[in-house]
Design an enzyme around this catalytic site. Structure first.
Site, PDB file in Angstrom:
ATOM      1  NE  ARG A  67      -3.603   2.085   2.444  1.00 45.04           N
ATOM      2  CZ  ARG A  67      -3.684   2.866   3.508  1.00 45.04           C
ATOM      3  NH1 ARG A  67      -2.963   2.712   4.406  1.00 45.04           N
ATOM      4  NH2 ARG A  67      -4.660   3.964   3.571  1.00 45.04           N
ATOM      5  CG  HIS A  71      -1.390   5.447  -0.551  1.00 44.27           C
ATOM      6  ND1 HIS A  71      -1.992   6.093   0.569  1.00 44.27           N
ATOM      7  CD2 HIS A  71      -1.909   4.522  -0.931  1.00 44.27           C
ATOM      8  CE1 HIS A  71      -3.232   5.485   0.661  1.00 44.27           C
ATOM      9  NE2 HIS A  71      -3.184   4.571  -0.125  1.00 44.27           N
ATOM     10  CG  ASP A  72       6.553   6.859  -3.370  1.00 41.87           C
ATOM     11  OD1 ASP A  72       6.638   8.029  -3.001  1.00 41.87           O
ATOM     12  OD2 ASP A  72       7.391   6.389  -4.027  1.00 41.87           O
ATOM     13  CB  VAL A  75       1.359  11.539  -4.115  1.00 41.46           C
ATOM     14  CG1 VAL A  75       1.279  12.872  -4.052  1.00 41.46           C
ATOM     15  CG2 VAL A  75      -0.023  10.823  -3.940  1.00 41.46           C
ATOM     16  CB  SER A  81       7.019  12.416  -2.156  1.00 41.64           C
ATOM     17  OG  SER A  81       6.218  11.578  -2.806  1.00 41.64           O
ATOM     18  CG  ASN A  99      -0.793   8.418   3.153  1.00 39.63           C
ATOM     19  OD1 ASN A  99      -1.185   7.601   2.576  1.00 39.63           O
ATOM     20  ND2 ASN A  99      -0.396   9.768   2.467  1.00 39.63           N
ATOM     21  N   PRO A 169      -7.066   7.659  -4.843  1.00 43.32           N
ATOM     22  CG  PRO A 169      -7.334   5.537  -5.582  1.00 43.32           C
ATOM     23  CD  PRO A 169      -6.232   6.404  -5.323  1.00 43.32           C
ATOM     24  CG  HIS A 199      -8.489  -3.626  -1.360  1.00 43.05           C
ATOM     25  ND1 HIS A 199      -9.356  -2.757  -1.727  1.00 43.05           N
ATOM     26  CD2 HIS A 199      -7.276  -2.547  -1.264  1.00 43.05           C
ATOM     27  CE1 HIS A 199      -8.948  -1.271  -1.851  1.00 43.05           C
ATOM     28  NE2 HIS A 199      -7.807  -1.372  -1.629  1.00 43.05           N
ATOM     29  CB  THR A 200      -6.900 -10.528  -0.822  1.00 42.53           C
ATOM     30  OG1 THR A 200      -7.270 -11.530  -0.351  1.00 42.53           O
ATOM     31  CG2 THR A 200      -5.522 -10.523  -1.111  1.00 42.53           C
ATOM     32  CG  ASP A 263      -6.060 -15.675  -1.270  1.00 44.09           C
ATOM     33  OD1 ASP A 263      -6.668 -14.563  -1.361  1.00 44.09           O
ATOM     34  OD2 ASP A 263      -5.890 -16.329  -0.286  1.00 44.09           O
TER      35      ASP A 263
END
Length: 337
Positions: A67, A71-72, A75, A81, A99, A169, A199-200, A263
């Site tokens: 994640r 997120h890096d 942006v 950053s 964050n 998002p 997301h699993t 998975d």
């Protein structure tokens, strides 16, 4: 028999497409696999060992590192950053509500970087450390391995307000908004659905979805009818109305079935209407994305191959190379020399 043949044929086509997408997402001129082979041969091993130690202590850090890389890259590109600390005159990305406090794994990057500096001073960028660490997290959590082009340089700017300004998002995005968000970064709708599979092994703060439980469409007491009733009841037990507060720290696994395994269970949960976030359930609102979800749910190996390819592609977003940026000595602060 004919149906099984069609599934196999589609699987073969998708895997071939995933492989070719890696080729099409050709690294920028100065980004290459094995970039440090002559300057810091053990670079990737050092990062891998740091991640392995961290995940052994806390398996949830595998998801945190994936994640963090996402997120890096969303942006200012993949320039580390996200790792910079705020200063008296500037609030940095890591302190954005997107964050802080949910982003995890900073200490893993710092540990790896400290060892790298001891062996190869001012050589390996923090941006590459993060890209390697995300790959290693995927491998440790799900056996998904891939080669990471490297040679990124570190940025010197990190601004909190940029995170949610058409970059990362929101968990309430519609499928159209998700597609557009990823398109701005050079990623396709297929990439978006494929990467959502991470997301699993993720967790979500209750405050990100309590409206679905207690105030759907602005109606107090109404629950989103798209949620499986038994699943909604379980979420309500875990997330009472008091958790509808950004400051509340209560979290739940996004995938309660296999929360520690990277998975394809997430896609099965989406089809079963057993995902907490609006943005996950929204994947069924478009026939195209819903079809991708269904295929990933049916053929886990195909999703794994596509996930690896999409991670490589994401890692190329707006990278700094050559003389751009710098190689930070410490990942949380810019150099002062």
């Amino acid at each position: 028999m004919a149906r099984q043949w069609l599934v196999f044929a589609y699987w073969a086509v998708v895997v071939a497409a995933a492989a070719s997408s890696v080729a099409r997402a050709s690294p920028p001129p100065k980004l290459e696999v094995g970039f440090y082979k002559h300057t810091c041969l053990q670079a990737e091993d050092i990062v891998r060992n740091a991640v392995r130690r961290a995940v052994a202590r806390d398996p949830g850090l595998a998801a945190g590192l994936i994640r963090m890389h996402f997120h890096d890259c969303f942006v200012r590109g993949c320039d580390a950053s996200i790792l910079l600390d705020s200063t008296p005159g500037n609030e940095a990305e890591k302190d954005s509500p997107a964050n802080n406090p949910s982003l995890r794994g900073f200490e893993v990057i710092d540990e790896a970087k400290a060892v790298l500096e001891a062996h190869c001073p001012r050589t390996v960028s923090c941006a590459d450390v993060l890209a390697f660490a995300a790959r290693d997290g995927a491998y440790l959590a799900g056996g998904i391995d891939y080669r990471v082009p490297s040679g990124r340089r570190d940025g010197r700017v990190s601004i909190m307000d940029e995170v949610l300004d058409d970059n990362v998002p929101f968990p309430t995005f519609t499928v159209g908004e998700l597609v557009e968000s990823f398109k701005r970064k050079g990623l396709s709708a297929d990439d978006m659905v494929t990467l959502s599979g991470a997301h699993t092994i993720g967790r979500s703060h209750c405050s990100s979805f309590t409206d679905r439980l207690y105030n759907f469409s602005g109606e107090p007491g109404r629950t989103d009818p798209a949620l499986d009733p038994a699943y909604a009841a379980d979420l309500k037990r875990r997330c009472p109305p008091s958790t509808d507060d950004m400051e509340d720290r209560t979290t739940v696994p996004i995938d309660p079935r296999t929360p520690a395994s990277l998975d394809n269970q997430y896609f099965k949960n989406v089809l079963a209407h057993k995902v907490p976030l609006d943005s996950d359930q929204a994947l069924l609102d478009s026939p195209w994305t819903a079809g991708i979800v269904a295929f990933h749910a049916a053929v886990g190996q195909a999703w794994e191959a596509k996930f690896a390819a999409a991670m490589v592609k994401m890692g190329l977003i707006e990278v700094l190379t050559g003389d751009e940026g710098e190689i930070r000595q410490k990942c949380s602060v810019v150099n002062h020399y």
